[in-house]
Design a protein around this motif. Structure first.
Motif, PDB file in Angstrom:
ATOM      1  N   CYS A  68       3.621   7.228   8.818  1.00  0.00           N
ATOM      2  CA  CYS A  68       2.919   7.215   7.519  1.00  0.00           C
ATOM      3  C   CYS A  68       1.595   7.111   7.446  1.00  0.00           C
ATOM      4  O   CYS A  68       1.004   6.790   8.420  1.00  0.00           O
ATOM      5  N   VAL A  76      -1.663   6.468   5.686  1.00  0.00           N
ATOM      6  CA  VAL A  76      -1.962   5.365   4.705  1.00  0.00           C
ATOM      7  C   VAL A  76      -3.355   5.184   4.646  1.00  0.00           C
ATOM      8  O   VAL A  76      -4.062   4.593   5.621  1.00  0.00           O
ATOM      9  N   ARG A  94       0.841  -1.036   0.105  1.00  0.00           N
ATOM     10  CA  ARG A  94       0.037  -0.173   0.026  1.00  0.00           C
ATOM     11  C   ARG A  94       0.886   1.312   0.026  1.00  0.00           C
ATOM     12  O   ARG A  94       1.824   1.372   0.461  1.00  0.00           O
ATOM     13  N   GLY A 146       1.496   5.064   0.986  1.00  0.00           N
ATOM     14  CA  GLY A 146       1.471   6.183   1.854  1.00  0.00           C
ATOM     15  C   GLY A 146       2.396   7.400   1.878  1.00  0.00           C
ATOM     16  O   GLY A 146       3.260   7.303   0.950  1.00  0.00           O
TER      17      GLY A 146
END
Length: 332
Positions: free
Chosen positions: A49, A51, A35, A37
């Motif tokens: 981060c 995300v 993913r 981020g």
């Protein structure tokens, strides 16, 4: 360095591996399900981060090697992305950067240090009094902004103590966008200029940068210092860079920096910020410093012929002088 070879940064500093280290492999996992981020803070090897709306704590994967990750970086993460306290994800990839704001430790240091990635505006915060304005510091920030491809914005604080006219006049030829504030005044204009942008705030000690951040984002709670009445200097209060959401954009408050070297920036890269002078500069000899009286500098000839605006040439030369000038203390 530009003009004489490739750029250097922290990644060029090699550390000898200790005995027993496993050999590196050229084959890295693709992490296709990672993913993406954005890094919002960096603290002692841990990265916060954002995300998919959640704040995740992560560490850098071993396969990334020595490359530095900074606030503003877009990164790919795997592992525990729940955001639950005491969980830890891994950063496995750093996406391509759209911009990089760099500095060197001083004006003789060839090693560049990345401050922030993927910003599109540099907000230069300068007090009109207490402490007095620092035009050379502003000039050096402008050089860094032009080099990084960031749009500069001059934010003048403490207008309740002194007027902005003289300072604004000094930069009129640069067509530099500016906004004037005081410690209690309305920030609607500034918020409008920051909305939807990724803006880096930088300012010398005691100019009120952290106060400004707290007014824009009250939950930030950035530490605020005072100006020493004897030295006229402020105390470094921001200790780490942090990205804070603001009106569909981000403001990135930077930590205190003791020096803002520009050794990595070539004179021609400063000139790139003056497209109206480009035709004249093309007639300069290779390696021309573009300073007044430099041998063969076409700027002098064009000025004498009335083909250039003197204030524009003076502004360019002031920025070039700022690139090679004394260090300026930078802090929050």
């Amino acid at each position: 360095m530009r003009g004489g070879g490739r750029n250097l940064d922290e990644d060029d500093i090699r550390v000898r591996a200790r005995g027993g280290s496993r050999p590196r492999t050229r084959i890295r996992p693709k992490h296709e399900n990672a993913r993406v981020g954005m890094v919002t803070t960096v603290d002692r090897g841990r990265y916060r981060c954002l995300v998919e709306g959640r704040q995740i704590t992560a560490m850098k994967a071993r396969e990334l090697g020595r490359g530095r990750i900074v606030v503003g970086d877009r990164v790919a993460l795997v592992g525990d992305l729940s955001g639950v306290p005491d969980t830890l994800a891994r950063i496995v990839r750093v996406e391509e950067r759209s911009s990089v704001l760099r500095r060197t430790a001083d004006d003789t240091d060839p090693v560049e240090r990345v401050i922030v990635a993927n910003a599109d505006r540099l907000v230069i915060v300068c007090a009109l009094a207490d402490p007095d304005p620092q035009p050379r510091f502003i000039d050096r920030c402008l050089v860094a902004a032009y080099d990084a491809g960031l749009e500069p914005l001059l934010c003048l604080t403490k207008a309740d103590l002194a007027g902005p006219g003289e300072l604004l006049d000094a930069y009129a030829a640069l067509d530099l966008r500016s906004v004037v504030t005081d410690h209690r005044g309305d920030l609607t204009e500034l918020r409008g200029l920051l909305a939807g942008r990724a803006s880096v705030l930088i300012g010398s000690s005691g100019v009120g940068k952290s106060t400004l951040v707290n007014r824009l984002v009250p939950e930030a709670e950035r530490a605020v210092g005072r100006v020493n009445p004897v030295t006229g200097r402020g105390r470094h209060t921001s200790t780490s860079a942090v990205a804070l959401p603001l009106d569909d954009g981000w403001i990135i408050d930077t930590p205190g920096v003791r020096s803002f070297g520009l050794a990595h920036i070539a004179p021609d890269d400063v000139v790139a910020g003056f497209p109206d002078l480009d035709e004249a500069v093309q007639e300069c000899p290779p390696g021309c410093p573009h300073t007044e009286g430099a041998e063969g500098c076409a700027l002098d000839a064009w000025l004498a012929d009335g083909r250039l605006a003197p204030p524009r040439v003076a502004s360019l030369r002031r920025l070039l002088a700022g690139r090679a000038g004394d260090e300026e203390a930078v802090a929050g």
